[in-house]
Design a protein around this motif. Structure first.
Motif, short mmCIF file in Angstrom:
data_model
loop_
_atom_site.label_atom_id
_atom_site.label_comp_id
_atom_site.label_asym_id
_atom_site.label_seq_id
_atom_site.Cartn_x
_atom_site.Cartn_y
_atom_site.Cartn_z
N ILE A 109 4.79 94.68 28.86
CA ILE A 109 6.27 93.28 28.42
C ILE A 109 5.88 92.49 29.10
N GLY A 110 6.52 91.85 28.66
CA GLY A 110 5.93 89.83 29.27
C GLY A 110 4.63 89.21 28.94
N GLY A 151 0.19 89.15 31.75
CA GLY A 151 0.67 89.53 30.56
C GLY A 151 0.07 89.30 29.42
N TYR A 198 4.76 92.45 24.65
CA TYR A 198 6.76 92.69 24.10
C TYR A 198 7.20 91.31 24.55
N ASN A 245 9.82 87.89 25.39
CA ASN A 245 11.31 87.05 24.89
C ASN A 245 11.57 87.03 24.02
N VAL A 286 6.81 91.17 33.89
CA VAL A 286 7.99 90.06 33.76
C VAL A 286 8.01 89.60 34.90
N GLN A 293 10.37 89.27 38.79
CA GLN A 293 10.94 90.11 39.65
C GLN A 293 12.75 89.84 38.76
N HIS A 337 13.14 88.91 36.48
CA HIS A 337 13.55 90.00 35.00
C HIS A 337 14.33 91.16 34.67
N PHE A 347 17.46 93.33 33.42
CA PHE A 347 17.13 93.38 31.99
C PHE A 347 16.20 94.33 30.95
N GLN A 404 4.36 93.07 39.82
CA GLN A 404 5.50 92.06 39.85
C GLN A 404 4.79 91.65 41.55
N VAL A 419 -2.27 93.02 42.19
CA VAL A 419 -2.99 91.65 41.36
C VAL A 419 -3.72 91.69 42.15
N LYS A 444 -1.20 80.42 32.86
CA LYS A 444 -0.21 80.00 31.78
C LYS A 444 -0.25 78.30 31.04
N LYS A 501 -0.34 92.80 50.55
CA LYS A 501 0.08 91.72 49.13
C LYS A 501 1.21 90.23 49.18
N SER A 535 1.41 80.88 41.85
CA SER A 535 1.77 80.73 41.07
C SER A 535 3.73 80.39 41.34
N1 LIG Z 1 0.10 84.09 37.71
C1 LIG Z 1 -0.99 85.08 38.68
O1 LIG Z 1 -1.70 84.36 38.89
C2 LIG Z 1 -0.27 86.54 39.38
C3 LIG Z 1 1.26 86.16 38.47
N2 LIG Z 1 1.39 88.24 39.67
C4 LIG Z 1 2.75 88.88 38.83
O2 LIG Z 1 3.13 89.06 37.61
C5 LIG Z 1 4.04 88.62 37.26
C6 LIG Z 1 3.93 88.06 35.80
O3 LIG Z 1 3.57 86.77 36.34
P1 LIG Z 1 2.92 85.62 35.65
O4 LIG Z 1 2.54 86.20 34.39
O5 LIG Z 1 2.56 84.64 35.82
O6 LIG Z 1 5.03 84.92 34.99
P2 LIG Z 1 5.28 84.15 33.68
O7 LIG Z 1 6.89 83.31 34.35
O8 LIG Z 1 3.71 83.70 33.05
O9 LIG Z 1 6.07 85.19 32.57
C7 LIG Z 1 6.71 85.90 32.67
C8 LIG Z 1 6.87 86.06 31.66
O10 LIG Z 1 8.08 87.63 31.87
C9 LIG Z 1 8.96 86.76 29.88
N3 LIG Z 1 10.20 87.56 29.70
C10 LIG Z 1 11.43 87.23 30.40
N4 LIG Z 1 11.80 88.35 29.89
C11 LIG Z 1 11.58 89.23 28.89
C12 LIG Z 1 12.35 90.05 28.40
N5 LIG Z 1 13.54 90.68 28.78
N6 LIG Z 1 11.02 90.76 27.43
C13 LIG Z 1 9.65 90.79 27.18
N7 LIG Z 1 9.42 89.17 28.29
C14 LIG Z 1 10.59 88.76 29.09
C15 LIG Z 1 8.84 85.06 29.87
O11 LIG Z 1 9.16 84.90 29.01
P3 LIG Z 1 9.41 83.92 29.35
O12 LIG Z 1 8.74 82.70 29.18
O13 LIG Z 1 10.42 83.10 27.89
O14 LIG Z 1 11.27 83.54 30.30
C16 LIG Z 1 7.63 84.76 30.68
O15 LIG Z 1 6.84 85.57 29.62
C17 LIG Z 1 5.01 88.43 38.74
O16 LIG Z 1 5.77 88.79 39.07
C18 LIG Z 1 3.67 87.82 39.61
O17 LIG Z 1 4.74 87.54 40.83
C19 LIG Z 1 1.09 88.45 40.60
C20 LIG Z 1 -0.29 88.01 40.80
C21 LIG Z 1 -1.38 87.15 40.08
#
Ligand SMILES: NC(=O)C1=CN([C@@H]2O[C@H](COP(=O)(O)OP(=O)(O)OC[C@H]3O[C@@H](n4cnc5c(N)ncnc54)[C@H](OP(=O)(O)O)[C@@H]3O)[C@@H](O)[C@H]2O)C=CC1
Ligand SMILES: CC(C)(CO)C(=O)C(=O)O
Length: 290
Positions: A6-7, A12, A28, A30, A73, A75, A77, A80, A97, A119, A125, A176, A243
């Protein structure tokens, strides 16, 4: 095995691309536009200048069919997502998260088998279907609030994309959190890569001042070991844009509440003052507004 993610953000997309090698993946997203992009053109993982494309299924549905779901997703998000997970049949859920703002609400999610994850992969992205891999790490998963290992999650593990089981979610997540509370707000405010926090002697001093405030709040293990871990992670991820800094640069909301906000609430419960962390929190919120 069928696995749902999801995300479709940095984490994701990275997880979907790696796990799709051996499993039937659905991401899955958004928006339907992102799902269509992934279905038509695949996910591009950029690593050391090379791009690899993989083709998992993608959907913007809010009903999740798979028995194993990895929730990636942010925190903020999660409320929902919880609304959609509550009526689903029992599933195994792995939450990835950073921070600990979600922990209280996980206890309200009844009927599912829950794991928290920490992680250490670095991911950025680059587009709706593009992610840059900035160093491959590990996913440590723990049962929440208690339980045993999970064969389903263990079966995802490969040598180059490991999942490691450890009981004791608090130590893992708080460890972490300590790292993120030290590195993320500072890199966000100073607009620097992680490595600069130890390369520049002035920033290094600031990092230590934040650590000295956060460590006594979380009460985690040996102080010298924990400080070394923070420094080691700055070194190991020296080219990463944290991040939080990524979110600020993209004009997105950050996870400051789930990270520094959680530590500040805990400090207040313990009658500990944390003026530096409070300063950083307001600085990041101001940057978010502007
Ligand atoms: N990036 C990293 O290197 C690291 C990240 N993390 C953790 O991982 C988690 C994700 O991080 P990251 O991937 O960087 O975050 P992003 O903001 O890149 O990704 C979050 C995604 O979730 C999507 N989303 C929001 N609401 C929904 C929904 N209802 N259904 C499906 N998808 C949804 C968002 O879409 P939209 O953009 O359209 O809102 C977005 O694509 C965070 O909590 C972060 O702390 C942990 C370690 C490393
Ligand atoms: C470990 C660190 C600081 C790596 O960039 C991270 O988890 C993040 O950026 O959120």
């Amino acid at each position: 095995m069928k696995v749902g993610i999801i995300g479709g953000g940095a984490i994701g997309l990275l997880f979907a691309a790696y796990l799709n090698r051996n499993h039937q993946l659905t991401v899955y997203t958004n928006t339907e536009a992102q799902a269509a992009d992934i279905r038509n053109q695949g996910i591009a993982v950029i690593k050391d200048g090379e791009t690899e494309i993989s083709y998992p299924h993608a959907s913007s549905a809010r009903h999740y069919e798979e028995k194993l779901l990895i929730v990636t997703v942010k925190q903020f998000h999660l409320p929902f997502i919880f609304n959609h997970l509550s009526p689903e049949e029992p599933k195994t859920l792995l939450f990835l998260q950073n921070g600990m703002g979600h922990i209280k609400s996980l206890s309200n999610l009844k009927g599912h088998t829950i794991y928290t994850g920490s992680v250490s992969h670095g991911a950025e992205k680059k587009g709706e279907r593009e992610v840059q891999e900035n160093g491959i790490g590990t996913t440590i998963f723990s049962p929440f609030p208690e339980g045993t290992g999970s064969e389903m999650i263990e079966s995802l593990s490969t040598a180059d994309f490991p999942f490691v089981y450890r009981s004791g979610w608090y130590e893992i997540l708080a460890g972490k959190l300590l790292v993120n509370a030290c590195i993320n707000p500072l890199t966000g405010l100073l607009n620097v890569r992680n490595g600069q926090l130890i390369e520049d002697p002035h920033y290094h001093l600031l990092l230590k001042q934040v650590f000295d405030e956060v460590f006594p709040v979380l009460e985690l293990g040996d102080e010298a070991d924990q400080w070394k871990t923070v420094e080691d992670i700055c070194r190991a991820t020296s080219n990463n844009v944290s991040s939080m800094l990524q979110d600020l640069r993209m004009g997105r909301k950050t996870e400051i509440d789930a990270i520094a906000g959680y530590v500040l609430d805990l400090a207040s419960d313990k009658n500990i003052t944390a003026p530096i962390l409070s300063f950083l929190t307001n600085a990041i919120k101001g940057l978010e507004n502007n």
